[in-house]
Design a protein around this motif. Structure first.
Motif, PDB file in Angstrom:
ATOM      1  N   ARG A  43       0.888  -1.263  -0.021  1.00  0.00           N
ATOM      2  CA  ARG A  43      -0.018  -0.162  -0.094  1.00  0.00           C
ATOM      3  C   ARG A  43       0.938   1.097   0.031  1.00  0.00           C
ATOM      4  NH1 ARG A  43      -3.894   0.558   5.076  1.00  0.00           N
ATOM      5  NH2 ARG A  43      -1.827   1.261   6.009  1.00  0.00           N
ATOM      6  N   LEU A  44       0.733   2.020  -0.951  1.00  0.00           N
ATOM      7  CA  LEU A  44       1.305   3.324  -0.985  1.00  0.00           C
ATOM      8  C   LEU A  44       0.655   4.577  -0.822  1.00  0.00           C
ATOM      9  CD1 LEU A  44       4.018   4.975  -1.861  1.00  0.00           C
ATOM     10  CD2 LEU A  44       3.283   4.616  -4.150  1.00  0.00           C
ATOM     11  N   THR A  45       0.657   5.563  -0.108  1.00  0.00           N
ATOM     12  CA  THR A  45      -0.282   6.728   0.224  1.00  0.00           C
ATOM     13  C   THR A  45       0.973   7.718   0.869  1.00  0.00           C
ATOM     14  OG1 THR A  45      -2.141   7.423   1.026  1.00  0.00           O
ATOM     15  CG2 THR A  45      -0.831   5.940   2.262  1.00  0.00           C
ATOM     16  N   VAL A  46       0.068   8.933   0.896  1.00  0.00           N
ATOM     17  CA  VAL A  46       0.723  10.018   1.539  1.00  0.00           C
ATOM     18  C   VAL A  46       0.341  10.056   2.935  1.00  0.00           C
ATOM     19  CG1 VAL A  46      -1.013  11.878   0.966  1.00  0.00           C
ATOM     20  CG2 VAL A  46       1.451  12.632   1.362  1.00  0.00           C
ATOM     21  N   GLY A  47       1.325  10.131   3.914  1.00  0.00           N
ATOM     22  CA  GLY A  47       0.759  10.185   5.515  1.00  0.00           C
ATOM     23  C   GLY A  47       0.243  11.390   5.740  1.00  0.00           C
ATOM     24  N   ASP A  48       1.093  12.733   5.168  1.00  0.00           N
ATOM     25  CA  ASP A  48       0.572  14.084   5.751  1.00  0.00           C
ATOM     26  C   ASP A  48       1.026  14.917   4.590  1.00  0.00           C
ATOM     27  OD1 ASP A  48       3.204  14.178   6.110  1.00  0.00           O
ATOM     28  OD2 ASP A  48       2.927  15.101   8.181  1.00  0.00           O
ATOM     29  N   ALA A  49      -0.107  15.802   4.055  1.00  0.00           N
ATOM     30  CA  ALA A  49       0.545  16.967   3.030  1.00  0.00           C
ATOM     31  C   ALA A  49      -0.355  18.140   3.220  1.00  0.00           C
ATOM     32  CB  ALA A  49       0.143  16.096   1.588  1.00  0.00           C
ATOM     33  N   PRO A  50       0.149  19.301   2.927  1.00  0.00           N
ATOM     34  CA  PRO A  50      -0.699  20.401   3.010  1.00  0.00           C
ATOM     35  C   PRO A  50      -2.221  20.252   2.196  1.00  0.00           C
ATOM     36  CG  PRO A  50       1.522  21.032   2.385  1.00  0.00           C
ATOM     37  CD  PRO A  50       1.494  19.531   2.279  1.00  0.00           C
ATOM     38  N   ALA A  51      -3.323  20.974   2.764  1.00  0.00           N
ATOM     39  CA  ALA A  51      -4.792  20.433   2.254  1.00  0.00           C
ATOM     40  C   ALA A  51      -4.702  21.004   0.832  1.00  0.00           C
ATOM     41  CB  ALA A  51      -5.503  21.394   3.146  1.00  0.00           C
ATOM     42  N   PRO A  52      -4.053  22.269   0.356  1.00  0.00           N
ATOM     43  CA  PRO A  52      -4.071  22.751  -1.069  1.00  0.00           C
ATOM     44  C   PRO A  52      -3.416  21.762  -2.048  1.00  0.00           C
ATOM     45  CG  PRO A  52      -3.407  24.579   0.398  1.00  0.00           C
ATOM     46  CD  PRO A  52      -3.170  23.335   1.102  1.00  0.00           C
ATOM     47  N   ASP A  53      -2.380  20.875  -1.674  1.00  0.00           N
ATOM     48  CA  ASP A  53      -1.766  19.755  -2.167  1.00  0.00           C
ATOM     49  C   ASP A  53      -2.339  18.560  -2.393  1.00  0.00           C
ATOM     50  OD1 ASP A  53       0.081  21.693  -2.408  1.00  0.00           O
ATOM     51  OD2 ASP A  53       1.576  20.740  -1.145  1.00  0.00           O
ATOM     52  N   MET A  54      -3.448  18.123  -1.790  1.00  0.00           N
ATOM     53  CA  MET A  54      -4.285  16.911  -2.000  1.00  0.00           C
ATOM     54  C   MET A  54      -4.941  17.256  -3.112  1.00  0.00           C
ATOM     55  SD  MET A  54      -3.451  15.526   0.923  1.00  0.00           S
ATOM     56  CE  MET A  54      -4.610  14.122   1.200  1.00  0.00           C
ATOM     57  N   GLY A  55      -4.946  15.897  -3.822  1.00  0.00           N
ATOM     58  CA  GLY A  55      -5.543  15.842  -5.061  1.00  0.00           C
ATOM     59  C   GLY A  55      -4.594  16.283  -6.488  1.00  0.00           C
ATOM     60  N   THR A  56      -3.500  16.785  -6.287  1.00  0.00           N
ATOM     61  CA  THR A  56      -2.550  16.914  -7.335  1.00  0.00           C
ATOM     62  C   THR A  56      -2.116  15.827  -8.004  1.00  0.00           C
ATOM     63  OG1 THR A  56      -0.981  17.164  -5.661  1.00  0.00           O
ATOM     64  CG2 THR A  56      -1.848  19.441  -6.403  1.00  0.00           C
ATOM     65  N   PRO A  57      -1.996  15.626  -8.920  1.00  0.00           N
ATOM     66  CA  PRO A  57      -1.628  14.218  -9.764  1.00  0.00           C
ATOM     67  C   PRO A  57      -0.012  13.894  -9.554  1.00  0.00           C
ATOM     68  CG  PRO A  57      -1.613  16.108 -11.563  1.00  0.00           C
ATOM     69  CD  PRO A  57      -2.037  16.638 -10.148  1.00  0.00           C
ATOM     70  N   VAL A  58      -0.175  12.449  -9.365  1.00  0.00           N
ATOM     71  CA  VAL A  58       1.235  11.878  -8.952  1.00  0.00           C
ATOM     72  C   VAL A  58       1.445  10.607 -10.007  1.00  0.00           C
ATOM     73  CG1 VAL A  58       1.639  12.636  -6.828  1.00  0.00           C
ATOM     74  CG2 VAL A  58       0.394  10.469  -7.291  1.00  0.00           C
ATOM     75  N   ARG A  59       2.490  10.137 -10.380  1.00  0.00           N
ATOM     76  CA  ARG A  59       2.758   8.859 -10.860  1.00  0.00           C
ATOM     77  C   ARG A  59       3.637   7.987 -10.051  1.00  0.00           C
ATOM     78  NH1 ARG A  59       6.502   6.260 -14.352  1.00  0.00           N
ATOM     79  NH2 ARG A  59       5.531   5.110 -16.081  1.00  0.00           N
ATOM     80  N   ALA A  60       3.075   6.680  -9.920  1.00  0.00           N
ATOM     81  CA  ALA A  60       3.715   5.916  -9.114  1.00  0.00           C
ATOM     82  C   ALA A  60       4.315   4.490  -9.699  1.00  0.00           C
ATOM     83  CB  ALA A  60       2.949   5.289  -7.719  1.00  0.00           C
ATOM     84  N   GLU A  61       5.626   4.006  -9.490  1.00  0.00           N
ATOM     85  CA  GLU A  61       6.245   2.849 -10.001  1.00  0.00           C
ATOM     86  C   GLU A  61       6.430   1.955  -8.737  1.00  0.00           C
ATOM     87  OE1 GLU A  61       9.801   3.895 -12.162  1.00  0.00           O
ATOM     88  OE2 GLU A  61       8.505   4.821 -13.680  1.00  0.00           O
ATOM     89  N   LEU A  62       6.207   0.689  -8.948  1.00  0.00           N
ATOM     90  CA  LEU A  62       6.438  -0.274  -7.937  1.00  0.00           C
ATOM     91  C   LEU A  62       7.002  -1.547  -8.545  1.00  0.00           C
ATOM     92  CD1 LEU A  62       5.522  -1.166  -4.798  1.00  0.00           C
ATOM     93  CD2 LEU A  62       4.106  -2.833  -6.267  1.00  0.00           C
ATOM     94  N   GLN A  63       7.990  -1.940  -7.911  1.00  0.00           N
ATOM     95  CA  GLN A  63       8.681  -3.198  -8.186  1.00  0.00           C
ATOM     96  C   GLN A  63       8.819  -4.193  -6.814  1.00  0.00           C
ATOM     97  OE1 GLN A  63      12.674  -2.961  -9.938  1.00  0.00           O
ATOM     98  NE2 GLN A  63      12.141  -4.660 -11.229  1.00  0.00           N
ATOM     99  N   ALA A  64       8.440  -5.225  -6.802  1.00  0.00           N
ATOM    100  CA  ALA A  64       8.841  -6.263  -5.866  1.00  0.00           C
ATOM    101  C   ALA A  64       9.974  -7.181  -6.377  1.00  0.00           C
ATOM    102  CB  ALA A  64       7.619  -6.995  -5.230  1.00  0.00           C
ATOM    103  N   THR A  65      10.979  -7.570  -5.529  1.00  0.00           N
ATOM    104  CA  THR A  65      11.947  -8.579  -5.852  1.00  0.00           C
ATOM    105  C   THR A  65      12.041  -9.640  -4.724  1.00  0.00           C
ATOM    106  OG1 THR A  65      13.618  -7.248  -4.856  1.00  0.00           O
ATOM    107  CG2 THR A  65      13.161  -6.969  -7.266  1.00  0.00           C
ATOM    108  N   ALA A  66      12.373 -10.780  -5.355  1.00  0.00           N
ATOM    109  CA  ALA A  66      12.280 -11.963  -4.168  1.00  0.00           C
ATOM    110  C   ALA A  66      13.451 -12.599  -4.523  1.00  0.00           C
ATOM    111  CB  ALA A  66      11.130 -12.803  -4.136  1.00  0.00           C
ATOM    112  N   LYS A  67      14.387 -12.925  -3.489  1.00  0.00           N
ATOM    113  CA  LYS A  67      15.618 -13.767  -3.518  1.00  0.00           C
ATOM    114  C   LYS A  67      15.714 -14.792  -2.570  1.00  0.00           C
ATOM    115  CE  LYS A  67      18.774 -10.726  -0.749  1.00  0.00           C
ATOM    116  NZ  LYS A  67      20.068  -9.939  -0.856  1.00  0.00           N
ATOM    117  N   ASP A  68      16.391 -16.031  -2.878  1.00  0.00           N
ATOM    118  CA  ASP A  68      16.254 -16.892  -2.010  1.00  0.00           C
ATOM    119  C   ASP A  68      17.245 -16.637  -0.869  1.00  0.00           C
ATOM    120  OD1 ASP A  68      14.697 -18.662  -3.198  1.00  0.00           O
ATOM    121  OD2 ASP A  68      16.404 -19.451  -4.461  1.00  0.00           O
ATOM    122  N   ALA A  69      16.994 -16.794   0.337  1.00  0.00           N
ATOM    123  CA  ALA A  69      17.815 -16.093   1.499  1.00  0.00           C
ATOM    124  C   ALA A  69      18.792 -17.200   1.731  1.00  0.00           C
ATOM    125  CB  ALA A  69      17.035 -15.967   2.900  1.00  0.00           C
ATOM    126  N   GLY A  70      18.972 -18.385   1.303  1.00  0.00           N
ATOM    127  CA  GLY A  70      19.765 -19.621   1.625  1.00  0.00           C
ATOM    128  C   GLY A  70      19.528 -20.410   2.806  1.00  0.00           C
TER     129      GLY A  70
END
Length: 244
Positions: A156-183
């Motif tokens: 889950r990705l979100t903003v914890g706090d931001a100025p009220a006038p900035d809420m609703g402004t457009p953003v672009r998000a990228e997510l990548q999950a990697t999994a490796k063997d721990a051994g």
């Protein structure tokens, strides 16, 4: 009276046709040309599935909750990395704190063993990157523990706090999950009967309970070979001692 009844029937039929057309044209989660998801869900139930190693993207606004889900098997150590492209500094009025949370299949929030899941973006920053590396996924655990188990994991990705006038402004998000063997050092006994809520994600290459092979086998075989060589060498030295 008859005209009113027929009028109601026509309106009902038209509404049904419109609803049917909407259902027929409803599209699944958007996917880019390379097969990577190009949108995110807005809740756990609508979290977009992502394969490990694939970079997903999504368009949103400041204040939105963006959800993805990915699979992880026993013996793997998972790292989730999210990068948010922020609006131009000219349209922002202050700083904002962004938060990256990872949950297991039971929707229990998992603690990050390393990384920076919370970061404050200054007004002049163009992007902000968040990371969270989980503890090694266990093949089995006690009910009272909060150990990560095989199955689906939610981001889950979100903003914890931001100025009220900035809420609703457009953003672009990228997510990548990697999994490796721990051994083998992180291997554990036991086996989970079924992965936790993993119907929407594909099974990892090594299976939910991990591959039968681990580096413990290499150390065991190597130690056995060295022990055999030492035994043969010792027997040779004691069987044919040097004489004057």
């Amino acid at each position: 009276m008859t005209r009113q009844i027929f009028g109601r029937m026509r309106r009902t039929a038209a509404a049904a046709l419109v609803a049917g057309a909407a259902l027929c044209t409803a599209a699944p989660a958007a996917v880019a040309d390379d097969g990577a998801p190009s949108e995110a869900g807005t809740s756990f139930r609508t979290a977009t599935p992502v394969k490990p190693g694939v970079k997903a993207t999504a368009q949103g606004t400041t204040g939105d909750y963006l959800y993805w889900q990915f699979p992880a098997g026993a013996g793997q150590q998972v790292t989730a990395t999210a990068t948010v492209t922020l609006p131009e500094a000219s349209v922002r009025t202050g700083t904002a704190t962004w938060q990256l949370d990872v949950f297991d299949g039971l929707r229990r929030r998992q603690a990050c063993a390393s990384g920076e899941p919370t970061k404050r973006a200054q007004r002049q920053d163009a992007t902000v990157t968040l990371t969270c590396t989980l503890r090694t996924v266990r093949p089995w655990a006690e009910r009272w523990s909060n150990d990560p188990l095989p199955g689906a994991y939610y981001v889950r990705l979100t903003v914890g706090d931001a100025p009220a006038p900035d809420m609703g402004t457009p953003v672009r998000a990228e997510l990548q999950a990697t999994a490796k063997d721990a051994g083998g050092a992180e291997a554990g006994g036991g086996e989970l009967g079924a992965p936790l809520h993993a119907a929407a994600v594909a099974e990892p290459d090594g299976g939910w309970n991990g591959s039968w092979w681990s580096d413990r086998w290499a150390w065991t075989v190597g130690g056995a070979v060295l022990a055999a060589l030492a035994a043969v060498g010792g027997y040779t030295l004691t069987r044919h001692p040097h004489r004057r």
